[in-house]
Write a protein that holds these residues in place. Structure first.
Motif, PDB file in Angstrom:
ATOM      1  N   GLY A 187      29.375  52.727  41.869  1.00  0.00           N
ATOM      2  CA  GLY A 187      30.833  52.327  42.019  1.00  0.00           C
ATOM      3  C   GLY A 187      31.567  53.362  41.032  1.00  0.00           C
ATOM      4  O   GLY A 187      31.175  53.425  40.249  1.00  0.00           O
ATOM      5  N   ALA A 188      32.838  53.720  41.664  1.00  0.00           N
ATOM      6  CA  ALA A 188      33.553  54.760  40.968  1.00  0.00           C
ATOM      7  C   ALA A 188      34.383  53.861  39.565  1.00  0.00           C
ATOM      8  O   ALA A 188      34.621  52.862  39.745  1.00  0.00           O
ATOM      9  CB  ALA A 188      34.562  55.213  41.983  1.00  0.00           C
ATOM     10  N   ILE A 189      34.578  54.602  38.529  1.00  0.00           N
ATOM     11  CA  ILE A 189      35.238  54.232  37.335  1.00  0.00           C
ATOM     12  C   ILE A 189      36.433  55.118  37.372  1.00  0.00           C
ATOM     13  O   ILE A 189      36.280  56.121  37.049  1.00  0.00           O
ATOM     14  CB  ILE A 189      34.367  54.691  36.242  1.00  0.00           C
ATOM     15  N   ASP A 190      37.452  54.716  37.470  1.00  0.00           N
ATOM     16  CA  ASP A 190      38.877  55.238  37.466  1.00  0.00           C
ATOM     17  C   ASP A 190      39.502  55.314  35.963  1.00  0.00           C
ATOM     18  O   ASP A 190      39.674  54.032  35.465  1.00  0.00           O
ATOM     19  CB  ASP A 190      39.721  54.598  38.428  1.00  0.00           C
ATOM     20  N   ASP A 191      39.384  56.235  35.298  1.00  0.00           N
ATOM     21  CA  ASP A 191      39.556  56.177  33.856  1.00  0.00           C
ATOM     22  C   ASP A 191      41.233  56.150  33.681  1.00  0.00           C
ATOM     23  O   ASP A 191      41.946  56.344  32.403  1.00  0.00           O
ATOM     24  CB  ASP A 191      39.218  57.250  33.143  1.00  0.00           C
ATOM     25  N   GLN A 192      42.340  56.090  34.660  1.00  0.00           N
ATOM     26  CA  GLN A 192      43.595  56.238  34.499  1.00  0.00           C
ATOM     27  C   GLN A 192      44.490  55.580  35.759  1.00  0.00           C
ATOM     28  O   GLN A 192      44.560  55.932  36.867  1.00  0.00           O
ATOM     29  CB  GLN A 192      44.198  57.493  34.485  1.00  0.00           C
ATOM     30  N   VAL A 193      44.590  54.208  35.792  1.00  0.00           N
ATOM     31  CA  VAL A 193      45.457  53.642  36.399  1.00  0.00           C
ATOM     32  C   VAL A 193      46.494  52.813  35.550  1.00  0.00           C
ATOM     33  O   VAL A 193      46.612  52.538  34.393  1.00  0.00           O
ATOM     34  CB  VAL A 193      44.702  52.425  37.341  1.00  0.00           C
ATOM     35  N   HIS A 194      47.719  52.602  36.292  1.00  0.00           N
ATOM     36  CA  HIS A 194      48.954  51.615  36.050  1.00  0.00           C
ATOM     37  C   HIS A 194      48.922  50.537  36.772  1.00  0.00           C
ATOM     38  O   HIS A 194      49.554  50.536  38.093  1.00  0.00           O
ATOM     39  CB  HIS A 194      50.158  52.525  35.962  1.00  0.00           C
ATOM     40  N   PHE A 195      48.656  49.284  36.448  1.00  0.00           N
ATOM     41  CA  PHE A 195      48.421  48.037  37.286  1.00  0.00           C
ATOM     42  C   PHE A 195      50.002  47.288  37.107  1.00  0.00           C
ATOM     43  O   PHE A 195      50.053  46.231  37.848  1.00  0.00           O
ATOM     44  CB  PHE A 195      47.317  47.436  37.152  1.00  0.00           C
ATOM     45  N   ARG A 196      50.853  47.542  36.196  1.00  0.00           N
ATOM     46  CA  ARG A 196      51.931  47.128  36.072  1.00  0.00           C
ATOM     47  C   ARG A 196      52.202  45.819  35.184  1.00  0.00           C
ATOM     48  O   ARG A 196      53.397  45.213  35.369  1.00  0.00           O
ATOM     49  CB  ARG A 196      52.727  47.204  37.162  1.00  0.00           C
ATOM     50  N   GLU A 197      51.104  45.172  35.057  1.00  0.00           N
ATOM     51  CA  GLU A 197      51.317  43.789  34.258  1.00  0.00           C
ATOM     52  C   GLU A 197      50.975  43.851  32.872  1.00  0.00           C
ATOM     53  O   GLU A 197      49.811  44.541  32.537  1.00  0.00           O
ATOM     54  CB  GLU A 197      50.244  42.896  35.233  1.00  0.00           C
ATOM     55  N   PRO A 198      51.620  43.288  32.085  1.00  0.00           N
ATOM     56  CA  PRO A 198      52.868  42.522  32.045  1.00  0.00           C
ATOM     57  C   PRO A 198      54.028  43.229  32.554  1.00  0.00           C
ATOM     58  O   PRO A 198      54.137  44.397  32.255  1.00  0.00           O
ATOM     59  CB  PRO A 198      52.769  41.603  30.949  1.00  0.00           C
ATOM     60  N   GLY A 199      55.113  42.632  33.016  1.00  0.00           N
ATOM     61  CA  GLY A 199      56.464  42.909  33.055  1.00  0.00           C
ATOM     62  C   GLY A 199      57.168  43.645  34.055  1.00  0.00           C
ATOM     63  O   GLY A 199      58.067  43.723  34.249  1.00  0.00           O
ATOM     64  N   LEU A 200      56.257  44.162  34.755  1.00  0.00           N
ATOM     65  CA  LEU A 200      56.677  45.094  35.999  1.00  0.00           C
ATOM     66  C   LEU A 200      56.031  44.743  37.369  1.00  0.00           C
ATOM     67  O   LEU A 200      55.702  45.483  38.328  1.00  0.00           O
ATOM     68  CB  LEU A 200      56.492  46.439  35.931  1.00  0.00           C
ATOM     69  N   THR A 201      55.848  43.395  37.422  1.00  0.00           N
ATOM     70  CA  THR A 201      54.881  42.955  38.626  1.00  0.00           C
ATOM     71  C   THR A 201      55.525  42.824  39.739  1.00  0.00           C
ATOM     72  O   THR A 201      54.895  42.442  40.701  1.00  0.00           O
ATOM     73  CB  THR A 201      54.361  41.398  38.126  1.00  0.00           C
ATOM     74  N   HIS A 202      56.810  43.169  39.980  1.00  0.00           N
ATOM     75  CA  HIS A 202      57.370  43.170  41.477  1.00  0.00           C
ATOM     76  C   HIS A 202      56.728  44.497  42.004  1.00  0.00           C
ATOM     77  O   HIS A 202      56.738  44.574  43.310  1.00  0.00           O
ATOM     78  CB  HIS A 202      58.989  43.505  41.280  1.00  0.00           C
ATOM     79  N   LYS A 203      56.380  45.405  41.216  1.00  0.00           N
ATOM     80  CA  LYS A 203      55.596  46.631  41.852  1.00  0.00           C
ATOM     81  C   LYS A 203      54.152  46.611  42.268  1.00  0.00           C
ATOM     82  O   LYS A 203      53.542  47.043  43.144  1.00  0.00           O
ATOM     83  CB  LYS A 203      55.821  47.952  41.045  1.00  0.00           C
ATOM     84  N   ALA A 204      53.473  45.872  41.313  1.00  0.00           N
ATOM     85  CA  ALA A 204      52.016  45.613  41.252  1.00  0.00           C
ATOM     86  C   ALA A 204      51.617  44.666  40.157  1.00  0.00           C
ATOM     87  O   ALA A 204      52.279  44.259  39.441  1.00  0.00           O
ATOM     88  CB  ALA A 204      51.223  46.974  41.015  1.00  0.00           C
ATOM     89  N   ASP A 205      50.276  44.212  40.258  1.00  0.00           N
ATOM     90  CA  ASP A 205      49.657  43.516  39.254  1.00  0.00           C
ATOM     91  C   ASP A 205      48.288  43.688  39.398  1.00  0.00           C
ATOM     92  O   ASP A 205      47.809  44.207  40.147  1.00  0.00           O
ATOM     93  CB  ASP A 205      50.068  42.130  39.232  1.00  0.00           C
ATOM     94  N   ILE A 206      47.517  43.011  38.236  1.00  0.00           N
ATOM     95  CA  ILE A 206      46.223  43.417  38.091  1.00  0.00           C
ATOM     96  C   ILE A 206      45.263  42.612  39.230  1.00  0.00           C
ATOM     97  O   ILE A 206      44.539  43.396  39.568  1.00  0.00           O
ATOM     98  CB  ILE A 206      45.598  42.826  36.642  1.00  0.00           C
ATOM     99  N   LYS A 207      45.771  41.623  39.880  1.00  0.00           N
ATOM    100  CA  LYS A 207      45.029  40.951  40.872  1.00  0.00           C
ATOM    101  C   LYS A 207      45.010  41.836  42.187  1.00  0.00           C
ATOM    102  O   LYS A 207      44.134  42.276  42.713  1.00  0.00           O
ATOM    103  CB  LYS A 207      45.625  39.453  41.150  1.00  0.00           C
ATOM    104  N   THR A 208      46.139  42.226  42.531  1.00  0.00           N
ATOM    105  CA  THR A 208      46.548  42.937  43.850  1.00  0.00           C
ATOM    106  C   THR A 208      45.822  44.392  43.833  1.00  0.00           C
ATOM    107  O   THR A 208      45.143  44.889  44.521  1.00  0.00           O
ATOM    108  CB  THR A 208      48.024  42.902  44.080  1.00  0.00           C
ATOM    109  N   GLU A 209      45.974  45.065  42.744  1.00  0.00           N
ATOM    110  CA  GLU A 209      45.750  46.604  42.752  1.00  0.00           C
ATOM    111  C   GLU A 209      44.265  46.604  42.382  1.00  0.00           C
ATOM    112  O   GLU A 209      43.639  47.602  42.809  1.00  0.00           O
ATOM    113  CB  GLU A 209      46.478  47.367  41.451  1.00  0.00           C
ATOM    114  N   SER A 210      43.583  45.610  41.500  1.00  0.00           N
ATOM    115  CA  SER A 210      42.385  45.604  41.345  1.00  0.00           C
ATOM    116  C   SER A 210      41.368  45.354  42.738  1.00  0.00           C
ATOM    117  O   SER A 210      40.249  45.798  43.068  1.00  0.00           O
ATOM    118  CB  SER A 210      41.538  44.523  40.351  1.00  0.00           C
ATOM    119  N   ARG A 211      42.057  44.453  43.488  1.00  0.00           N
ATOM    120  CA  ARG A 211      41.370  44.065  44.955  1.00  0.00           C
ATOM    121  C   ARG A 211      41.507  45.211  45.546  1.00  0.00           C
ATOM    122  O   ARG A 211      40.538  45.698  46.422  1.00  0.00           O
ATOM    123  CB  ARG A 211      42.167  43.046  45.531  1.00  0.00           C
TER     124      ARG A 211
END
Length: 448
Positions: free
Chosen positions: A58-82
């Protein structure tokens, strides 16, 4: 309690610089056995025939912005990790420029708490440095946190670290990997003002790599490296975008012994300034996508090991936000679902080997951040795998995009390779566009 057992048969296993045909036995969360042939010893073993497919860590991505908390109209940990799981990324390290920012020990633990309940992929977070939070930085336990992130350009909120005295103190005070965004703010401000005077509100998007120029990148990267050499700090330079910067890095020693390392992102290997006319602000990133020559030189440095890691810098915005004019459109785009397919496309074009992709997306992030028992296919390691069919074309369309923002810079692109299965901690969590019902993600641990 009897451990769950899975047997993967007849896979082309890509690991540690070679491809071998064989079987893998998973017991519980871990790899129990790797052999040319393994027989199921009982009837309650899940057997998956991987004939014709390639098995990657499995790949290990060392740089993501999942936008949670506070910017969850764009993304959140649940949707982006899925979306990451569907893209073969089984572990991610998320950045601190959320709202509120992850610049105190309390805010960091609050993010870990969110991820523990919602993340589909294994997770960790960077702690954010500012001009005035050294006391908080010193509270961080390096064994439980991925590292420290400093914005030396292009920051949000108060995260620009531009006080040289503070910067040197931070570099001297931590043993953690210090990951940096390098663009010189003064150079960019000057360039932007000149373009506003020339174009007003109608700056063409094609001017982005001229405003956020090679000079701005090189000046900032070289200063950071100079400071790391002076202080002995462990420095990792994020998202190189210019060929010139690659000459600041060495391939003379193994990654495990390097004090100064670098990464390149998918978009800087795929797009060039030729694509601005067609893609517009959808490929507006910081640092900017630059010339075709830069793209070629970045790939060359990746292949000769001056660049150590491939990442995504996944940073979603809504289509409405991205559709603004140049000065108002935010920088960043979603990438985790399509990163590995894009790299496999470069493999099909004979620009990179499968073994090198695995080295840069799986092995090296694990080495660089001391990730415990992940990033390899080895006995005793966590069973984080991706099964890939290299000859099963599919096209990126609105209806198969999993990002919360609902769009991708790869829309309309046909990839030759398809991710068919993703295993996380020994569990089959994704199988031909279908997800399992249970989340089995874990907080990453670090062998420091």
């Amino acid at each position: 309690m009897k451990l769950r057992t899975t047997l993967i048969k007849n896979a082309n296993i890509v690991n540690e610089g070679s491809i071998i045909s064989g079987d893998i036995l998973i017991e519980g969360e871990f790899i129990k056995e790797i052999s040319s042939s393994i027989s199921a010893k009982s009837g309650d073993v899940l057997v998956i025939d991987a004939e014709g497919k390639h098995l990657l860590p499995g790949a290990i991505d060392d740089q993501v912005h999942f936008r949670e908390p506070g910017l969850t109209h764009k993304a959140d940990i649940k949707t982006e990790s899925r979306a990451a799981i569907a893209g073969g990324i089984t572990s991610f390290i998320e950045m601190p420029n959320t709202n509120p920012q992850t610049t105190t020990a309390q805010k960091l633990e609050e993010k870990f708490e969110i991820a523990s309940k919602t993340s589909w992929a294994n997770y960790s977070f960077m702690f954010g440095g500012t001009n005035d939070n050294l006391d908080e930085i010193l509270k961080v336990d390096p064994k439980t946190v991925a590292g420290l992130k400093l914005f030396l350009g292009s920051s949000t909120g108060n995260m620009l670290v531009d006080d040289p005295v503070v910067l040197e103190k931070i570099f001297k005070s931590t043993n953690m990997v210090i990951s940096v965004h390098c663009e010189d703010e003064n150079t960019i401000k000057k360039n932007l003002q000149e373009h506003i005077e020339a174009y007003g509100e109608n700056i063409p998007i094609s001017k982005h790599p001229i405003i956020r120029s090679e000079e701005a990148c090189y000046l900032s990267s070289s200063k950071a490296i100079e400071l790391a050499k002076k202080t002995g700090a462990r420095l990792h330079v994020f998202h190189l975008s210019t060929g010139k910067e690659t000459n600041l890095f060495s391939n003379k020693i193994p990654l495990k012994d390097k004090k100064i390392t670098s990464e390149v992102c998918i978009h800087h290997l795929w797009f060039s300034d030729k694509d601005y006319d067609k893609k517009g602000t959808h490929i507006k990133w910081n640092p900017a996508v630059k010339t075709e020559k830069d793209k070629e030189q970045l790939l060359e440095a990746l292949l000769d090991d001056r660049i150590d890691v491939i990442a995504t810098d996944h940073a979603p915005h809504t289509l409405e936000e991205k559709s603004n004019n140049y000065t108002k459109a935010p920088s960043g785009g979603p990438l985790v679902q399509h990163a590995l397919p894009a790299m496999l496309e470069l493999y099909h074009k004979e620009k990179i080997s499968l073994e090198k992709i695995v080295e840069k997306m799986c092995h090296n992030p694990a080495i660089l951040f001391d990730v415990e028992r992940r990033g390899y296919i080895k006995k005793g390691y966590y069973a984080d795998f991706v099964l890939v069919d290299l000859n099963n074309p599919w096209t990126v369309k609105k209806e198969n995009i999993l990002y919360k923002c609902g769009w991708s810079p790869f829309e309309g692109t046909t990839f030759k390779s398809r991710i068919t299965h993703t295993f996380l901690n020994g569990n089959l969590v994704y199988n031909n566009f279908k997800f399992s019902n249970k989340k089995v993600a874990k907080r990453l641990t670090f062998n420091r």
